[in-house]
Design a protein around this motif. Structure first.
Motif, PDB file in Angstrom:
ATOM      1  N   GLN A 309      11.843  -7.220  -6.380  1.00 45.54           N
ATOM      2  CA  GLN A 309      12.508  -7.064  -7.749  1.00 45.54           C
ATOM      3  C   GLN A 309      11.606  -6.020  -8.657  1.00 45.54           C
ATOM      4  OE1 GLN A 309      13.875 -10.493 -10.605  1.00 45.54           O
ATOM      5  NE2 GLN A 309      11.520 -10.331 -10.471  1.00 45.54           N
ATOM      6  N   GLU A 310      10.159  -6.309  -8.352  1.00 47.99           N
ATOM      7  CA  GLU A 310       9.059  -5.701  -9.133  1.00 47.99           C
ATOM      8  C   GLU A 310       9.126  -4.177  -8.619  1.00 47.99           C
ATOM      9  OE1 GLU A 310       8.178  -7.742 -11.962  1.00 47.99           O
ATOM     10  OE2 GLU A 310       6.543  -6.356 -11.730  1.00 47.99           O
ATOM     11  N   ILE A 311       9.388  -3.763  -7.414  1.00 51.70           N
ATOM     12  CA  ILE A 311       9.538  -2.354  -7.145  1.00 51.70           C
ATOM     13  C   ILE A 311      10.719  -1.808  -7.463  1.00 51.70           C
ATOM     14  CG2 ILE A 311       9.414  -0.845  -4.851  1.00 51.70           C
ATOM     15  CD1 ILE A 311       8.196  -3.295  -3.168  1.00 51.70           C
ATOM     16  N   PHE A 312      11.915  -2.647  -7.395  1.00 50.01           N
ATOM     17  CA  PHE A 312      13.042  -1.863  -7.649  1.00 50.01           C
ATOM     18  C   PHE A 312      12.892  -1.430  -9.270  1.00 50.01           C
ATOM     19  CE2 PHE A 312      14.953  -3.724  -3.796  1.00 50.01           C
ATOM     20  CZ  PHE A 312      15.431  -2.428  -3.359  1.00 50.01           C
ATOM     21  N   ARG A 313      12.577  -2.610 -10.088  1.00 46.18           N
ATOM     22  CA  ARG A 313      12.691  -2.350 -11.422  1.00 46.18           C
ATOM     23  C   ARG A 313      11.477  -1.167 -11.895  1.00 46.18           C
ATOM     24  NH1 ARG A 313      12.156  -8.316 -13.969  1.00 46.18           N
ATOM     25  NH2 ARG A 313      14.137  -9.118 -13.399  1.00 46.18           N
ATOM     26  N   ARG A 314      10.425  -1.320 -11.366  1.00 43.17           N
ATOM     27  CA  ARG A 314       9.238  -0.476 -11.891  1.00 43.17           C
ATOM     28  C   ARG A 314       9.223   0.908 -11.431  1.00 43.17           C
ATOM     29  NH1 ARG A 314       3.376  -2.837 -12.025  1.00 43.17           N
ATOM     30  NH2 ARG A 314       3.729  -4.963 -12.434  1.00 43.17           N
ATOM     31  N   VAL A 315       9.404   0.876 -10.068  1.00 39.10           N
ATOM     32  CA  VAL A 315       9.504   2.097  -9.263  1.00 39.10           C
ATOM     33  C   VAL A 315      10.716   2.978  -9.442  1.00 39.10           C
ATOM     34  CG1 VAL A 315       8.618   3.419  -7.415  1.00 39.10           C
ATOM     35  CG2 VAL A 315       7.582   1.174  -7.867  1.00 39.10           C
ATOM     36  N   LEU A 316      11.669   2.561  -9.179  1.00 38.87           N
ATOM     37  CA  LEU A 316      12.865   2.871  -9.166  1.00 38.87           C
ATOM     38  C   LEU A 316      13.867   3.069 -10.432  1.00 38.87           C
ATOM     39  CD1 LEU A 316      12.574   2.472  -6.174  1.00 38.87           C
ATOM     40  CD2 LEU A 316      14.949   2.192  -5.664  1.00 38.87           C
ATOM     41  N   GLN A 409      11.009  -4.234   2.366  1.00 37.82           N
ATOM     42  CA  GLN A 409      11.481  -3.999   0.876  1.00 37.82           C
ATOM     43  C   GLN A 409      10.905  -2.529   0.466  1.00 37.82           C
ATOM     44  OE1 GLN A 409      12.293  -7.516  -1.671  1.00 37.82           O
ATOM     45  NE2 GLN A 409      10.705  -8.138  -0.344  1.00 37.82           N
ATOM     46  N   TYR A 410       9.779  -2.110   1.173  1.00 39.27           N
ATOM     47  CA  TYR A 410       9.223  -1.063   0.541  1.00 39.27           C
ATOM     48  C   TYR A 410       9.966   0.144   1.103  1.00 39.27           C
ATOM     49  CZ  TYR A 410       4.900  -3.091  -1.300  1.00 39.27           C
ATOM     50  OH  TYR A 410       4.057  -3.828  -1.901  1.00 39.27           O
ATOM     51  N   LEU A 411      10.184  -0.114   2.524  1.00 38.03           N
ATOM     52  CA  LEU A 411      11.160   0.983   3.286  1.00 38.03           C
ATOM     53  C   LEU A 411      12.631   1.043   2.328  1.00 38.03           C
ATOM     54  CD1 LEU A 411      10.498  -0.088   6.962  1.00 38.03           C
ATOM     55  CD2 LEU A 411       9.527   1.863   5.745  1.00 38.03           C
ATOM     56  N   LEU A 412      13.034  -0.157   2.107  1.00 34.57           N
ATOM     57  CA  LEU A 412      14.438   0.032   1.408  1.00 34.57           C
ATOM     58  C   LEU A 412      13.978   0.779   0.219  1.00 34.57           C
ATOM     59  CD1 LEU A 412      17.380  -0.746   1.851  1.00 34.57           C
ATOM     60  CD2 LEU A 412      16.845  -2.902   0.533  1.00 34.57           C
ATOM     61  N   ALA A 413      13.099   0.579  -0.684  1.00 33.89           N
ATOM     62  CA  ALA A 413      13.119   0.999  -1.898  1.00 33.89           C
ATOM     63  C   ALA A 413      12.941   2.415  -1.916  1.00 33.89           C
ATOM     64  CB  ALA A 413      11.718   0.557  -2.774  1.00 33.89           C
ATOM     65  N   LEU A 414      12.107   2.978  -0.851  1.00 30.07           N
ATOM     66  CA  LEU A 414      11.976   4.467  -0.698  1.00 30.07           C
ATOM     67  C   LEU A 414      12.984   5.067  -0.323  1.00 30.07           C
ATOM     68  CD1 LEU A 414       8.549   4.375   1.456  1.00 30.07           C
ATOM     69  CD2 LEU A 414       8.787   5.204  -0.943  1.00 30.07           C
ATOM     70  N   ARG A 415      13.984   4.364   0.762  1.00 31.84           N
ATOM     71  CA  ARG A 415      15.144   5.022   0.917  1.00 31.84           C
ATOM     72  C   ARG A 415      16.192   5.188  -0.076  1.00 31.84           C
ATOM     73  NH1 ARG A 415      19.508   6.653   1.408  1.00 31.84           N
ATOM     74  NH2 ARG A 415      21.240   6.218   3.013  1.00 31.84           N
ATOM     75  N   ILE A 416      16.332   3.928  -1.110  1.00 29.64           N
ATOM     76  CA  ILE A 416      17.323   4.243  -2.241  1.00 29.64           C
ATOM     77  C   ILE A 416      16.554   5.066  -3.133  1.00 29.64           C
ATOM     78  CG2 ILE A 416      18.215   2.940  -3.848  1.00 29.64           C
ATOM     79  CD1 ILE A 416      18.434   0.673  -2.022  1.00 29.64           C
ATOM     80  N   GLY A 421      16.791   9.974  -6.405  1.00 24.35           N
ATOM     81  CA  GLY A 421      15.802  10.961  -7.075  1.00 24.35           C
ATOM     82  C   GLY A 421      14.963  10.284  -8.108  1.00 24.35           C
ATOM     83  N   THR A 422      14.690   9.111  -8.146  1.00 29.24           N
ATOM     84  CA  THR A 422      14.090   8.369  -9.354  1.00 29.24           C
ATOM     85  C   THR A 422      12.492   8.078  -9.041  1.00 29.24           C
ATOM     86  OG1 THR A 422      14.993   6.285  -8.277  1.00 29.24           O
ATOM     87  CG2 THR A 422      15.974   7.346 -10.684  1.00 29.24           C
TER      88      THR A 422
END
Ligand code: M6R
Length: 606
Positions: A309-316, A409-416, A421-422
């Motif tokens: 959740q934190e990765i998606f919110r903060r990074v993406l 989840q790190y992999l998925l966040a990098l993929r998405i 482009g975020t």
């Protein structure tokens, strides 16, 4: 993670191989098989547990005293008879078993297909049999060497051919391999316990080494052909220690397997900053269009979701909510069709998680499963699957599966993120690099286990304990607290560091232990304020902090250090000292660590 076996000696090979596979079943149990050489190569393999292979061997026995065997934990291809090992080339003259992942298997397979090859399975392993056959010019060792030179990845393989009866050739490239030296017989196995009842004398094969086994014994060489004079070690473990790989408990063994689990979960999925997720079918257009991510799970898997959740919110900068599955399923959530639901479950069988995932699907959401078990119920519901490759987890307290969930989840966040482009490209590059360095960093943390044991002595007699942190550190605090509770039976609570002063501080008196996690540099000073609040009330501080943190020693009773890294990746390393702390507290309190009271590995009821 799979288990591999080999045998050359005077006895019938099949029962020895099957017995060894049974002892390796903890490494995987979705199919098993053997190949025995006796003029021709006889292959017997079956989906499911070893018992299925045994039934098959009763009706279709093999004869011969040289053979190889495999018990599988599926990575490429579902658990089917066809995907079970051993795999042969089309002539049936060359046969291999393989543990690990061939990272460039798609391109190798394409080359073989272009040359007219036909494949009987969906596995990456089958290409090894094709390559050994193609590269063979009268010398199995040379053919295996050339095959290894072509095949990238972390793996171990064993090969045999009808053309050179009496010989087995094996290679280790990171995945484990040992040679057991008996009286006139030689064994190959993924680990020592598999053959410890046959011999106590072993050679441990190292990375990039090749071993040739004949009825004269075993010869070790480097993969380039230089002779190796490998020391024979005598093992004096008892049977129970042996099953646990020499560790006192499965939990400790699984904690120590985590560097390898990270390597496996990343293998062939992250190359030069680009992510390849084989069973995630959505395209860039879909990824760019996701309006919200829902993450649902229970227990430790939920705590892994907190990090996601934190990765998606903060990074993406993508709206994300993690919800307990048992809450989500009754919350009538507003989930729309352009929203992605990620259900996380080690077992893939947790009833609440299955129900929440089903609900999301019924509401039109695309559902992606992060699970450790190929073919699990959750994976069957899912549109997309990201398998963690932690191997079977025996201890009820989850450690290595949690680790693999984080990496997934790190992999998925990098993929998405790449599709949307975020993600800042510099950050993405740092995260990719950091993930590759992570197994080494985890080895370093594990080498400091004595510090966690020291901290455990501060805690053993406590009645209550608290875990605090901010942001990602709070998510780790939650997991550290749960781990402690479930095996030490010590009451513990986790909370955001800023929340302490809003009530719980009333419970901090002399010697109450408080674990503080301090890996998020942007909120470091704020968290130190909470540490001071605790110290002022006589509490004991156990801190998890970076090596470079010079300030914390002045505040803490014990500091559990982790190597410096990107704050975003720090949870992966910071959880390890907390797992070790929980383990050592439970051990000092004399509890049944692998099977804590009242709990079950999979909760398949509501
Ligand atoms: O198999 P699952 O990941 O769905 O299991 C979920 C929880 O039951 C599990 O994580 C549980 O909390 C562990 N025992 C924690 O160590």
């Amino acid at each position: 993670m799979c288990g591999i076996m080999g045998y050359v000696g005077p006895q019938e090979a099949a029962p020895i191989l099957v017995d060894g596979l049974r002892r390796l079943e903890y490494r995987g149990y979705d199919s098993a098989g053997i190949a025995v050489s006796n003029g021709s190569i006889q292959v017997r393999k079956a989906r499911g547990k070893i018992a299925n292979l045994e039934s098959l061997l009763e009706s279709e026995p093999t004869g011969g005293s040289i053979g190889i065997g495999h018990t599988r934990w599926a990575t490429h291809g579902a658990p089917t008879d066809a995907n079970a090992h051993p795999h042969t080339d089309p002539s049936g003259e060359f046969v291999v078993v393989h543990n690990g992942i061939i990272e460039n298997f798609q391109s190798l397979k394409q080359q073989l297909l272009d040359d007219g090859a036909e494949f009987a399975s969906e596995t990456d392993s089958e290409i090894l049999a094709h390559l050994v056959a193609r590269e063979y010019d009268g010398d199995l060792v040379a053919a295996v060497r050339r095959t290894v030179a072509l095949s990238e990845g972390a793996y171990a393989m064993v090969a045999m051919t009808k053309r050179e009866p009496g010989k087995i050739v094996a290679v280790r490239k990171i995945s484990p391999l040992v040679v057991g030296l008996g009286d006139g017989e030689t064994f190959l196995a993924s680990d020592i316990p598999a053959v410890l009842h046959h011999t106590r004398d072993f050679m441990v094969i190292e990375d990039d080494e090749l071993v040739i086994v004949t009825d004269e014994g075993a010869t070790v060489e480097t993969i380039d052909g230089a002779p190796v004079d490998r020391e024979v070690v005598r093992i004096d473990w008892d049977a129970e220690q042996a099953e646990k790989g020499g560790y006192e408990h499965f939990m400790l063994k699984e904690i120590h397997e985590q560097p390898a689990v990270v390597t496996e979960t990343l293998a062939s999925r992250l190359e030069d900053g680009t992510v390849w997720l084989e069973d995630v079918g959505f395209d860039d257009e879909y990824a760019a269009d996701i309006g919200r991510v829902w993450i649902t799970a229970c227990g430790t898997a939920y705590h892994a979701g907190l990090i996601g959740q934190e990765i998606f919110r903060r990074v993406l900068r993508l709206p994300a909510n993690v919800e307990y599955a048992h809450e989500l399923r009754y919350a009538d959530p507003i989930i729309g069709p352009n929203e992605l639901t990620i259900a996380i479950s080690q077992s893939g069988e947790t009833a609440d998680t299955l129900a929440a995932a089903r609900l999301a699907v019924d509401k039109g959401s695309r559902m992606l499963a992060i699970t450790n078990v190929v073919g699990s119920t959750l994976s069957r519901y899912a549109d997309d699957i990201l398998y963690t490759r932690a191997g079977p987890e025996i201890s009820v307290a989850s450690t290595k599966a949690y680790m693999a969930m984080l990496i997934a989840q790190y992999l998925l966040a990098l993929r998405i993120g790449a599709a949307r482009g975020t993600v800042d490209s510099e950050l993405a590059a740092k995260v990719s690099h950091g993930l590759h360095l992570m197994p080494g960093a985890l080895e370093e943390v594990l080498s400091r286990e004595a510090e966690a044991e020291k901290a455990a002595h501060l805690v053993t007699d406590a009645e209550d304990m608290y875990f605090i942190g901010r942001g990602l550190d709070y998510a780790i605090a939650m997991e550290g607290s749960l781990k402690l509770k479930e095996i030490s039976y010590l009451h513990s609570e986790a909370m955001p560091a800023g929340e302490l002063k809003h009530g719980t501080l009333a419970l901090i008196t002399d010697d109450v232990p408080v674990v503080v996690i301090l890996t998020q540099r942007d909120v470091y000073d704020k968290t130190i304020s909470a540490v001071q609040e605790v110290k002022a009330r006589g509490g004991r501080i156990i801190a998890v902090a970076y090596d470079s943190d010079a300030e914390i020693a002045a505040h803490a009773d014990v500091v559990l250090r982790i190597p410096d890294m990107e704050d975003l990746l720090a949870p992966v390393a910071a959880v390890v000292p907390l797992q070790l702390l929980a383990y050592h507290v439970a051990r000092l309190r004399g509890h049944d660590i692998d099977q804590p009271r009242n709990l079950a590995k999979s909760v398949t009821v509501e």
